[in-house]
Design a protein around this motif. Structure first.
Motif, PDB file in Angstrom:
ATOM      1  N   ASP A   1      22.104  42.685  37.693  1.00  0.00           N
ATOM      2  CA  ASP A   1      22.495  41.615  38.618  1.00  0.00           C
ATOM      3  C   ASP A   1      22.879  40.354  37.858  1.00  0.00           C
ATOM      4  OD1 ASP A   1      21.705  42.831  41.327  1.00  0.00           O
ATOM      5  OD2 ASP A   1      19.872  43.084  40.144  1.00  0.00           O
ATOM      6  N   MET A   2      22.377  40.227  36.621  1.00  0.00           N
ATOM      7  CA  MET A   2      22.617  39.007  35.854  1.00  0.00           C
ATOM      8  C   MET A   2      22.406  39.278  34.369  1.00  0.00           C
ATOM      9  SD  MET A   2      20.858  35.245  36.518  1.00  0.00           S
ATOM     10  CE  MET A   2      19.283  35.561  35.696  1.00  0.00           C
ATOM     11  N   VAL A   3      23.054  38.491  33.544  1.00  0.00           N
ATOM     12  CA  VAL A   3      22.781  38.453  32.109  1.00  0.00           C
ATOM     13  C   VAL A   3      22.386  37.022  31.766  1.00  0.00           C
ATOM     14  CG1 VAL A   3      23.697  38.754  29.779  1.00  0.00           C
ATOM     15  CG2 VAL A   3      24.435  40.298  31.618  1.00  0.00           C
ATOM     16  N   LEU A   4      21.299  36.879  31.025  1.00  0.00           N
ATOM     17  CA  LEU A   4      20.817  35.561  30.596  1.00  0.00           C
ATOM     18  C   LEU A   4      21.170  35.355  29.128  1.00  0.00           C
ATOM     19  CD1 LEU A   4      19.176  32.942  30.525  1.00  0.00           C
ATOM     20  CD2 LEU A   4      17.089  34.320  30.498  1.00  0.00           C
ATOM     21  N   VAL A   5      21.996  34.360  28.861  1.00  0.00           N
ATOM     22  CA  VAL A   5      22.362  34.005  27.493  1.00  0.00           C
ATOM     23  C   VAL A   5      21.528  32.800  27.074  1.00  0.00           C
ATOM     24  CG1 VAL A   5      24.208  33.190  25.972  1.00  0.00           C
ATOM     25  CG2 VAL A   5      24.713  34.878  27.756  1.00  0.00           C
ATOM     26  N   MET A   6      20.692  33.005  26.059  1.00  0.00           N
ATOM     27  CA  MET A   6      19.903  31.890  25.531  1.00  0.00           C
ATOM     28  C   MET A   6      20.813  30.985  24.702  1.00  0.00           C
ATOM     29  SD  MET A   6      16.880  32.122  26.721  1.00  0.00           S
ATOM     30  CE  MET A   6      16.199  30.782  25.732  1.00  0.00           C
ATOM     31  N   THR A   7      20.856  29.725  25.077  1.00  0.00           N
ATOM     32  CA  THR A   7      21.688  28.760  24.358  1.00  0.00           C
ATOM     33  C   THR A   7      20.853  27.880  23.434  1.00  0.00           C
ATOM     34  OG1 THR A   7      21.642  27.474  26.428  1.00  0.00           O
ATOM     35  CG2 THR A   7      23.623  28.741  25.972  1.00  0.00           C
ATOM     36  N   VAL A   8      19.588  28.269  23.263  1.00  0.00           N
ATOM     37  CA  VAL A   8      18.702  27.765  22.212  1.00  0.00           C
ATOM     38  C   VAL A   8      17.858  28.961  21.774  1.00  0.00           C
ATOM     39  CG1 VAL A   8      18.559  25.413  23.150  1.00  0.00           C
ATOM     40  CG2 VAL A   8      16.830  27.114  23.807  1.00  0.00           C
ATOM     41  N   GLU A   9      17.121  28.802  20.704  1.00  0.00           N
ATOM     42  CA  GLU A   9      16.194  29.856  20.304  1.00  0.00           C
ATOM     43  C   GLU A   9      15.029  29.884  21.291  1.00  0.00           C
ATOM     44  OE1 GLU A   9      16.457  32.168  18.110  1.00  0.00           O
ATOM     45  OE2 GLU A   9      18.311  31.434  17.184  1.00  0.00           O
ATOM     46  N   PRO A  10      14.694  31.041  21.834  1.00  0.00           N
ATOM     47  CA  PRO A  10      13.618  31.095  22.826  1.00  0.00           C
ATOM     48  C   PRO A  10      12.265  30.730  22.229  1.00  0.00           C
ATOM     49  CG  PRO A  10      14.292  33.297  22.171  1.00  0.00           C
ATOM     50  CD  PRO A  10      15.282  32.366  21.577  1.00  0.00           C
ATOM     51  N   GLY A  11      11.452  30.062  23.046  1.00  0.00           N
ATOM     52  CA  GLY A  11      10.094  29.743  22.605  1.00  0.00           C
ATOM     53  C   GLY A  11       9.633  28.349  22.976  1.00  0.00           C
ATOM     54  N   PHE A  12      10.528  27.369  22.913  1.00  0.00           N
ATOM     55  CA  PHE A  12      10.124  25.989  23.171  1.00  0.00           C
ATOM     56  C   PHE A  12      11.218  25.251  23.929  1.00  0.00           C
ATOM     57  CE2 PHE A  12       7.678  27.324  19.527  1.00  0.00           C
ATOM     58  CZ  PHE A  12       6.409  26.816  19.785  1.00  0.00           C
ATOM     59  N   GLY A  13      10.820  24.349  24.817  1.00  0.00           N
ATOM     60  CA  GLY A  13      11.775  23.534  25.548  1.00  0.00           C
ATOM     61  C   GLY A  13      12.224  22.343  24.728  1.00  0.00           C
ATOM     62  N   GLY A  14      13.245  21.644  25.224  1.00  0.00           N
ATOM     63  CA  GLY A  14      13.688  20.405  24.595  1.00  0.00           C
ATOM     64  C   GLY A  14      14.565  20.569  23.369  1.00  0.00           C
ATOM     65  N   GLN A  15      15.066  21.789  23.100  1.00  0.00           N
ATOM     66  CA  GLN A  15      15.910  22.002  21.925  1.00  0.00           C
ATOM     67  C   GLN A  15      17.362  21.614  22.207  1.00  0.00           C
ATOM     68  OE1 GLN A  15      15.336  25.848  19.782  1.00  0.00           O
ATOM     69  NE2 GLN A  15      13.871  26.324  21.408  1.00  0.00           N
ATOM     70  N   ASP A  16      18.099  21.399  21.131  1.00  0.00           N
ATOM     71  CA  ASP A  16      19.523  21.070  21.252  1.00  0.00           C
ATOM     72  C   ASP A  16      20.339  22.330  21.535  1.00  0.00           C
ATOM     73  OD1 ASP A  16      19.079  18.379  20.747  1.00  0.00           O
ATOM     74  OD2 ASP A  16      19.381  18.591  18.580  1.00  0.00           O
ATOM     75  N   PHE A  17      21.342  22.169  22.349  1.00  0.00           N
ATOM     76  CA  PHE A  17      22.256  23.249  22.736  1.00  0.00           C
ATOM     77  C   PHE A  17      22.987  23.808  21.517  1.00  0.00           C
ATOM     78  CE2 PHE A  17      26.500  24.607  24.112  1.00  0.00           C
ATOM     79  CZ  PHE A  17      26.201  25.444  25.163  1.00  0.00           C
ATOM     80  N   LEU A  18      23.081  25.138  21.449  1.00  0.00           N
ATOM     81  CA  LEU A  18      23.785  25.812  20.352  1.00  0.00           C
ATOM     82  C   LEU A  18      25.209  26.135  20.799  1.00  0.00           C
ATOM     83  CD1 LEU A  18      20.965  28.271  19.174  1.00  0.00           C
ATOM     84  CD2 LEU A  18      21.678  26.124  18.087  1.00  0.00           C
TER      85      LEU A  18
END
Length: 219
Positions: free
Chosen positions: A132-149
């Motif tokens: 139904d969906m694909v999730l593309v991580m635009t930061v390294e998973p694990g912590f919030g507040g990271q800069d967009f890649l």
């Protein structure tokens, strides 16, 4: 496709979680994004089933559960039973991908596969007809507040092109560093479900902030 905003509970005030959820509802947020981390698949530990159960009791919002765990096949049914409306799990996990998708679908829940920044779009192609969906991580998973890649934008474009070629109705979700500026970039690339944490929860007007990242691109 219609655009949706999913608010990451990782950025909420956990001591005031019920109030935070009500704020999301009042602000017209489409979904609540619930990050589950096991301290092994990623170097952080967050929420589990008991918290999800209480969140489910507190709201009728769609619960967008993201499993960042080693063995999602083992836990998929439980997260469905505790209130998830959508479950994303990582293709890089140890579980069999197709078996996990089927387990989620058996519970009447929407299924999504998540990709880390270094994982290519092509890795998920064979599973697209079942998703139904694909999730593309635009930061390294694990912590919030990271800069967009920014390097993840090409992956989104490749996925959207393949989905369109196959004639499928699949959402592309993005998670990490989403704000007023980066939301334009990911929507232009083909994403339509935008997870946002610090940008939404830190906004003076959450509803207005959500409208900004949700709005359609000009023709």
């Amino acid at each position: 496709m219609k655009n949706y905003v999913s608010a990451s509970v990782l950025s909420a005030d956990m001591l005031e979680l019920k109030k935070e959820i009500k704020k999301l509802e009042i602000s017209g947020i489409d979904m609540l994004h619930f990050d589950v981390m096991d301290g092994s698949f990623v170097d952080n530990i967050t929420f589990g089933l008991p918290v999800l159960q209480q969140v489910r009791k507190a709201t009728d919002m769609k619960l967008d559960v993201h499993l960042m765990i080693n063995d999602p096949l083992r836990y998929a049914s439980a997260f469905a039973d505790y209130g998830a409306d959508m479950i994303s799990f990582h293709i890089e996990s140890s579980s069999d991908t197709l078996a996990t998708i089927r387990k989620i679908k058996e519970k009447g829940v929407k299924a999504s596969v998540a990709l880390k920044p270094a994982t290519s779009a092509e890795e998920v192609f064979e599973f697209l007809p079942y998703l139904d969906m694909v999730l593309v991580m635009t930061v390294e998973p694990g912590f919030g507040g990271q800069d967009f890649l920014h390097g993840t934008l090409d992956k989104i474009s490749v996925l959207r092109k393949k989905i369109n070629e196959l004639g499928l109705d699949i959402d592309i979700e993005v998670d990490g560093g989403i704000n007023a500026e980066t939301s334009v970039l990911v929507k232009r690339a083909g994403a339509n479900v935008l997870v946002s944490g610090s940008y939404l929860f830190g906004a003076a007007d959450m509803a207005a902030a959500a409208d900004i990242i949700r709005e359609d691109l000009p023709c």
